[in-house]
Design a protein around this motif. Structure first.
Motif, short mmCIF file in Angstrom:
data_model
loop_
_atom_site.label_atom_id
_atom_site.label_comp_id
_atom_site.label_asym_id
_atom_site.label_seq_id
_atom_site.Cartn_x
_atom_site.Cartn_y
_atom_site.Cartn_z
N TYR A 40 37.40 -26.14 -16.43
CA TYR A 40 37.93 -24.91 -15.89
C TYR A 40 39.44 -24.98 -15.76
N ALA A 41 40.07 -23.80 -15.81
CA ALA A 41 41.52 -23.68 -15.71
C ALA A 41 41.85 -22.23 -15.42
N GLY A 42 43.07 -22.02 -14.93
CA GLY A 42 43.57 -20.68 -14.68
C GLY A 42 44.03 -20.51 -13.26
N ARG A 47 43.91 -27.83 -14.82
CA ARG A 47 42.73 -28.36 -15.49
C ARG A 47 41.75 -28.84 -14.43
N GLY A 48 40.48 -28.52 -14.64
CA GLY A 48 39.45 -28.99 -13.73
C GLY A 48 38.19 -29.35 -14.50
N HIS A 49 37.40 -30.22 -13.92
CA HIS A 49 36.13 -30.64 -14.52
C HIS A 49 35.09 -30.73 -13.42
N LEU A 50 33.87 -30.38 -13.76
CA LEU A 50 32.75 -30.59 -12.85
C LEU A 50 31.62 -31.24 -13.63
N VAL A 51 30.82 -32.02 -12.93
CA VAL A 51 29.69 -32.71 -13.55
C VAL A 51 28.60 -32.88 -12.50
N ARG A 62 29.86 -32.60 -8.55
CA ARG A 62 31.18 -32.97 -8.05
C ARG A 62 32.22 -32.30 -8.96
N TYR A 63 33.38 -31.99 -8.38
CA TYR A 63 34.46 -31.40 -9.16
C TYR A 63 35.78 -32.09 -8.85
N THR A 71 49.41 -31.72 -7.69
CA THR A 71 48.47 -32.43 -6.83
C THR A 71 47.06 -32.36 -7.43
N THR A 72 46.24 -33.29 -7.00
CA THR A 72 44.84 -33.30 -7.42
C THR A 72 43.95 -33.14 -6.19
N ALA A 73 42.72 -32.72 -6.44
CA ALA A 73 41.76 -32.56 -5.36
C ALA A 73 40.36 -32.73 -5.93
N CYS A 74 39.41 -33.16 -5.09
CA CYS A 74 38.03 -33.31 -5.54
C CYS A 74 37.09 -32.90 -4.42
N GLY A 75 35.84 -32.59 -4.82
CA GLY A 75 34.87 -32.18 -3.83
C GLY A 75 33.46 -32.13 -4.37
N HIS A 76 32.57 -31.61 -3.55
CA HIS A 76 31.14 -31.52 -3.85
C HIS A 76 30.70 -30.07 -3.68
N CYS A 77 29.81 -29.61 -4.56
CA CYS A 77 29.33 -28.24 -4.50
C CYS A 77 27.84 -28.18 -4.81
#
Length: 116
Positions: A40-42, A47-51, A62-63, A71-77
């Protein structure tokens, strides 16, 4: 519902807080045998990725993302897959940052060719 998400594009229906995904963000989903992933992007996301995985109408992933400010960030969905009356797909999401404080709910909907 068991319709595959493979090859579908999604966009948020509303903007989140600055530095997060928004209506200009596009998610390109892939699915294979219970495994899901997306790029994902925009907007504020460069740039982002989820798996993750899918069991029936439930996604668990997780993303991680790189934002325009560097900066970067990560999380759970966890998302629920819903079919809309017009045949498009909606993902109703409950998410939580793991790299910082914060949690929330959001909705992304399938973008049709003419609406991209």
């Amino acid at each position: 519902m068991t319709r595959s998400l493979d090859g579908l594009t999604f966009a948020p229906v509303a903007d989140q807080a600055p530095g997060q995904v928004g209506t200009r963000t596009r998610f390109a989903y892939h699915e294979d045998d219970g495994r899901i992933w997306a790029e994902y992007a925009g907007g504020d996301v460069v740039r982002g990725h989820l798996v993750g995985t899918r069991e029936g109408d439930l996604l668990d992933f997780r993303y991680v993302q790189l934002r325009t400010d560097g900066t970067t960030a990560c999380g759970h969905c966890v998302s629920t897959v819903v079919e809309l009356p017009d045949g498009r797909i909606r993902l109703e999401e409950t998410w939580e940052w793991e790299s910082r404080a914060g949690a929330g709910r959001s909705v992304v909907e399938q973008v049709t060719e003419h609406a991209r």
